[in-house]
Enzyme design. Sequence first.
Site, PDB file in Angstrom:
ATOM      1  N   SER A 192     -11.098  -0.296  -1.130  1.00 17.52           N
ATOM      2  CA  SER A 192      -9.820  -0.312  -0.415  1.00 17.52           C
ATOM      3  C   SER A 192     -10.012  -0.631   1.052  1.00 17.52           C
ATOM      4  CB  SER A 192      -9.212   1.090  -0.433  1.00 17.52           C
ATOM      5  OG  SER A 192      -8.536   1.303  -1.608  1.00 17.52           O
ATOM      6  N   ASP A 240       0.844  -1.204   0.000  1.00 16.54           N
ATOM      7  CA  ASP A 240       0.000   0.000   0.000  1.00 16.54           C
ATOM      8  C   ASP A 240       0.877   1.251   0.000  1.00 16.54           C
ATOM      9  OD1 ASP A 240      -2.219   1.864   0.756  1.00 16.54           O
ATOM     10  OD2 ASP A 240      -3.312   0.013   1.117  1.00 16.54           O
ATOM     11  N   HIS A 284      -3.767   6.242   3.430  1.00 13.42           N
ATOM     12  CA  HIS A 284      -4.428   5.042   2.904  1.00 13.42           C
ATOM     13  C   HIS A 284      -3.856   3.743   3.492  1.00 13.42           C
ATOM     14  CE1 HIS A 284      -5.551   2.208  -0.418  1.00 13.42           C
ATOM     15  NE2 HIS A 284      -6.587   3.025  -0.567  1.00 13.42           N
TER      16      HIS A 284
END
Length: 738
Positions: free
Chosen positions: A535, A142, A201
Amino acid sequence: MANVSRSSFPVILSILMATIIVTSSGVFGEDRQVYIVYMGALPAEGEYSPSSHHHSILQQVLEGSSMTESLVRSYKRSFNGFAAKLTDQEKQRLSNMEGIVSVFPSRTLKLHTTRSWDFMGFPETVKRNPTVESDTIVGVIDTGIWPESKCFSDEGFSPPPKKWKGSCQGGRNFTCNNKIIGARFYSFYEHEDSARDTNGHGTHTASIAAGNKVKDASFYGLARGIARGAVPSARIAVYKVCSDKCSEVDILSAFDDAISDGVDILSVSLGGYEAKEYHTDSIAIGSFHAFRRGILTSTSAGNGGPDESSVVNVAPWMLTVAASSTDRRIIDNVILGDGTTLMGRAVNAFDMKGKKFPLIYGGKASSSNHKDSTRFCLKGSLDENLVQGKIVYCDSYSTGELTLHAKAIGTIMGDDRFSDFALSYPLPVSLLSVHDGERVKSYINSAKNPEANIMRSDVLRDANAPVIVSFSSRGPNPMTTDIIKASIYLDISCLSPDISAPGVEILAAWSPVGSPTNVSADTRSVKFNIFSGTSVACPHATGAAAYVKTFHPDWSPAAIKSALMTTASPMNADTKFQDREFAYGSGHIDPVKAVNPGLVYDTSGGDYLEIQCHNGYTTKEIRLIAGDNSSCPKRELTRATKDLNYPSMATDVRKSNFTRTVTNVGFPNSTYTATVTSHSKIKITVSPDVLSFKTLKEKQSFVVTVSTEEKYDIISASLVWFDGVHSVRSPIVLYYGS
Ligand SMILES: *[C@@H]1O[C@H](CO)[C@@H](O)[C@H](O)[C@H]1NC(C)=O
Ligand SMILES: *[C@@H]1O[C@H](CO)[C@@H](O)[C@H](O)[C@H]1NC(C)=O
Ligand SMILES: *[C@@H]1O[C@H](CO)[C@@H](O)[C@H](O)[C@H]1NC(C)=O
Ligand SMILES: *[C@@H]1O[C@H](CO)[C@@H](O)[C@H](O)[C@H]1NC(C)=O
Ligand SMILES: *[C@@H]1O[C@H](CO)[C@@H](O)[C@H](O)[C@H]1NC(C)=O
């Protein structure tokens, strides 16, 4: 059916929601482009040096460029291949060489967030297997991680498990601990100097899968509660491949390292803009080699919904996860000067303290002739003199960046898109329906001094949850003849996505240097953020898979995937077909049930190779991919993908039958009976319809036969095997292909 239609909806969302996207990478020099040269598995034995092989191959094709200029990366720990800058001609020559499976341009992928666990019936007090859980390593590919987050503190953790072969190469000012036991970063695009997450994220996804329990977490008081990952005692290995964008060159490196480092499960909330043929897709290639080493890869389906065939991570060896709502909805109300209250959708932590501010219509807030764009609050010239200190009403969704820039104090938007989830904005915003938006406009027109107040967000219970959210990418698997190697038709037989997990308005850890809204003017620094996307759904499934694995360390990735799928809760089938199985696969994930599925549909890497044969690969290529003497079956390729031992079933009704094999993992001595639920005009039989087992791990096969007289669009059915205790459910989707 398989057309990928391109409305502006998914485009806008991809900006907002971060599924990572893969575009064609930049051109180097005049006509050189970065290609990935995939060479399959590493040869099993002998004195093979991948690096010298890569050099010698390149030397044979390069014209007017040196090796060091051309070679970008070598993959040599878990599979074989390299990335190089090549001209068209060089690429062509390379493609025809011995030992090459595929050569494809490296794309740029895009990034695809705790009430959710309780909602899934997975309470804090759930039964655990603590020793094994503490030896479980979750690999996260990620944007990196914020190691100082409380979610990753190593208080109470023992040293890394003995099996761990990775290392901490997190770069500048990045220290691993006994929770984050490994870190690596790759920087094809930007000059990265550490695995630190500057976006948010990666910190979010990692904390959902395996973060510690942290009390009193909230986003400015919103969604306050205990944040926790599925397997809080598990360890995390971080592979940073993206900042805002991610290169496939780096993604393959991350897989190459993670597999060799010894992770148990991989979480990849990234994807391309569209599905690609398996051997030209870095996530499909990486996850295939992970599968062969017993590692399940959990991926996000993409945020390209609600268009059909928008799903991206479609290879059958990975778990593809769709996003659904939880019973907690975040709303915010608008109160107009006349007392009217309208309910909107936004994560709004700003507090106007009940004060009303002047309200102006965007279409009348332009000094010049830009009315058409200012009414949408898009590009154009909102006149700062007219909007400063006021709330602006806009006729469409926007990020709020421009109204903030024009010094507005808040924004009310009327738009029917994005109505099923709340986004976060850099200023007070409420997103209303177009209908309610019209009420705001007529109020503005009729009132002498129109004014309004945008309230801080509130939380509502939503009894309809879980439902699939609009942005979640839909099947069917868009792989069609034009992107497979040969002309053999690939059945759209593997439903994709496979399963649904919470992906709407999830509170989890965030990077304090990442903007909570991805608007650069939003300089708020937060430790937790509320975020939506597939996600966010993906790490829920990763965590659930890791949890199942703590009870069954010896299960194959396919068995774990099957357990999650056959125990998933059925979701609402009273909808359009693209909102049924093509949206949620087998249904809503249930980690606790998945520990005890009764039967599993197991699959070996060999079965997947056979599918590759169907897709036109030859024995020679199959041997490269597998790294052994596997071969394509000599007999006619009658075993189509519909016969792949997959836990869900989809077939063209005219193909009439398909087979499956189940392995007993419930009681040694048990008898299962089949129940089929179907449309009255379609006949589905299962033979035999009773399966008796005497031992654990015993396998039994059955054939499902379908017949119909009529031509249908798409029909949903299901098959359930039941032994009195375990209910083993497979959705069956029947379509009448063109
Ligand atoms: C965040 O914003 C930047 C700059 O506008 C953009 O390039 C990037 O794609 C955005 N990231 C996501 C995840 O949407
Ligand atoms: C390392 O990073 C932490 C977190 O950002 C920061 O507080 C600290 O000052 C940094 N130390 C150095 C030497 O850069
Ligand atoms: C393939 O390899 C295995 C072991 O490496 C061997 O037992 C088998 O005979 C081989 N099969 C063929 C067809 O060469
Ligand atoms: C399945 O269908 C094929 C082709 O229609 C047929 O040849 C075969 O006998 C069928 N198998 C079973 C078990 O019904
Ligand atoms: C288990 O097996 C025995 C015979 O070995 C049989 O008598 C018994 O009914 C079986 N129990 C179940 C639950 O099937």
